[in-house]
Design an enzyme around this catalytic site. Structure first.
Site, mmCIF file in Angstrom:
data_model
loop_
_atom_site.group_PDB
_atom_site.id
_atom_site.type_symbol
_atom_site.label_atom_id
_atom_site.label_comp_id
_atom_site.label_asym_id
_atom_site.label_seq_id
_atom_site.Cartn_x
_atom_site.Cartn_y
_atom_site.Cartn_z
ATOM 1 N N HIS A 1 4.787 1.025 12.667
ATOM 2 C CA HIS A 1 3.485 1.182 13.435
ATOM 3 C C HIS A 1 3.206 1.746 12.905
ATOM 4 C CE1 HIS A 1 1.651 1.546 17.955
ATOM 5 N NE2 HIS A 1 1.295 2.781 17.352
ATOM 6 N N ASP B 1 8.279 -2.417 15.781
ATOM 7 C CA ASP B 1 7.446 -1.679 16.512
ATOM 8 C C ASP B 1 7.381 -2.922 17.545
ATOM 9 O OD1 ASP B 1 4.768 -0.527 17.579
ATOM 10 O OD2 ASP B 1 3.525 -1.518 16.520
ATOM 11 N N SER C 1 -2.792 0.791 17.635
ATOM 12 C CA SER C 1 -2.582 1.030 18.847
ATOM 13 C C SER C 1 -3.346 1.670 20.207
ATOM 14 C CB SER C 1 -1.990 2.443 18.436
ATOM 15 O OG SER C 1 -0.056 2.572 19.151
#
Length: 311
Positions: A283, A253, A160
């Protein structure tokens, strides 16, 4: 969606049903960090316990940077190394939230992992985290002998926001002849594309909602900064000469399209970049190791690619 992850999300929705939830802007970042840490630590109790850990301090541009060195059981005195940056939108996350994930990477790939606890916004707005990330990988090269890293086989990685940091430092160092990054491990990275992707338009969660994304970006305060291209990687025009990469995305995601597009841009620039999507994942899935067996299998596959890349 993976049935185990769906059951977790359904349970969270049931717990929230009927409760009046405050707007995220009304909650202090410190409280959000504490809740996130508690949740993610709880989902990683089954991570390998045989990996040895040692907390160390890295010399940073604004003071000491906490870090944690993971050494797999039976490791040689010198192994390939991975400098890893946790996720959390540059605002939340720490060494504890991603401890189980780093244990899996070290154990499954047989490499040492150096996890970096870079400074977080809003207390330390952009580019503080990026400056710490760059200082940490430079430190890893310069102190490779002390931490058991082979300086010819050092990778950068992250998930991320951490994937953004890893990609950014790879760009920062691509012309440094003394510090040649061997590989990029970018797990559902936030690329900050110039134009909103279809997945960002269509997906509002799970976990990573439009409200959360806006909250992260507001606190990071990178918009308008002269160094904004260090986080908004869609603005970087020349990607040639970067190290090879693995980019992993998740089907559920909002960031999935920008990860896929970044892999395509790297390939177009002559960089060997593989893209793997787990269509039934969400995610943050790498740090949900106790929720679904599929998470552990994905971690093993990712670690196998890392191991091969650094062999």
């Amino acid at each position: 969606m993976d049935p185990h992850l769906k059951a977790m999300l359904d349970d969270l929705a049931a717990q929230a049903a009927g409760q009046e939830m405050p707007l995220l802007d009304m909650i202090p970042p410190a409280m959000v960090r504490a809740n996130y840490q508690a949740q993610r630590v709880a989902t990683n109790q089954g991570a390998p316990k045989t990996v040895a850990t040692r907390d160390i301090t890295i010399e940073g541009p604004a003071g000491p940077i906490p870090a944690r060195l993971y050494t797999p059981q039976g490791a040689a005195a010198v192994t390939p190394g991975l400098v890893y940056y946790h996720g959390g939108g540059f605002v939340i996350g720490d060494l504890e939230t991603h401890d189980g994930h780093c244990r899996r990477l070290a154990d499954f790939a047989g490499v040492r992992v150096l996890a970096v606890d870079y400074r977080l916004a809003p207390e330390h707005p952009f580019p503080a985290g990026h400056d710490d990330a760059l200082a940490a990988v430079k430190w890893a090269f310069d102190h490779a002998a002390e931490i058991g890293f082979d300086p010819a086989k050092i990778a950068v990685g992250g998930c991320s926001a951490g994937g953004n940091l890893a990609a950014s430092v790879a760009i920062d160092l691509k012309d440094d002849p003394k510090r040649r990054i061997a590989f990029q491990l970018l797990l559902y990275p936030g690329i900050w594309p110039e134009e909103e992707t279809q997945s960002r338009k269509e997906l509002d969660g799970p976990l990573l909602t439009k409200e959360v994304l806006a909250w992260f970006e507001k606190h990071l305060a990178a918009d308008g900064h002269p160094q904004v291209a260090r986080v908004a990687l869609g603005r970087v025009k020349d990607l040639g000469g970067l190290p090879p990469a693995l980019i992993v995305t998740a089907g559920y995601d909002p960031l999935k399209d920008e990860g896929r597009d970044y892999a395509e841009r790297l390939n177009a620039a002559g960089v060997a970049a593989a893209h793997v999507e787990y269509p039934d994942m969400v995610h943050d899935f790498y740090i949900l190791g106790d929720v679904s067996p599929a998470v552990v299998e994905a971690a093993k596959e990712t670690a196998a690619t890392l191991k091969t890349a650094l062999a």
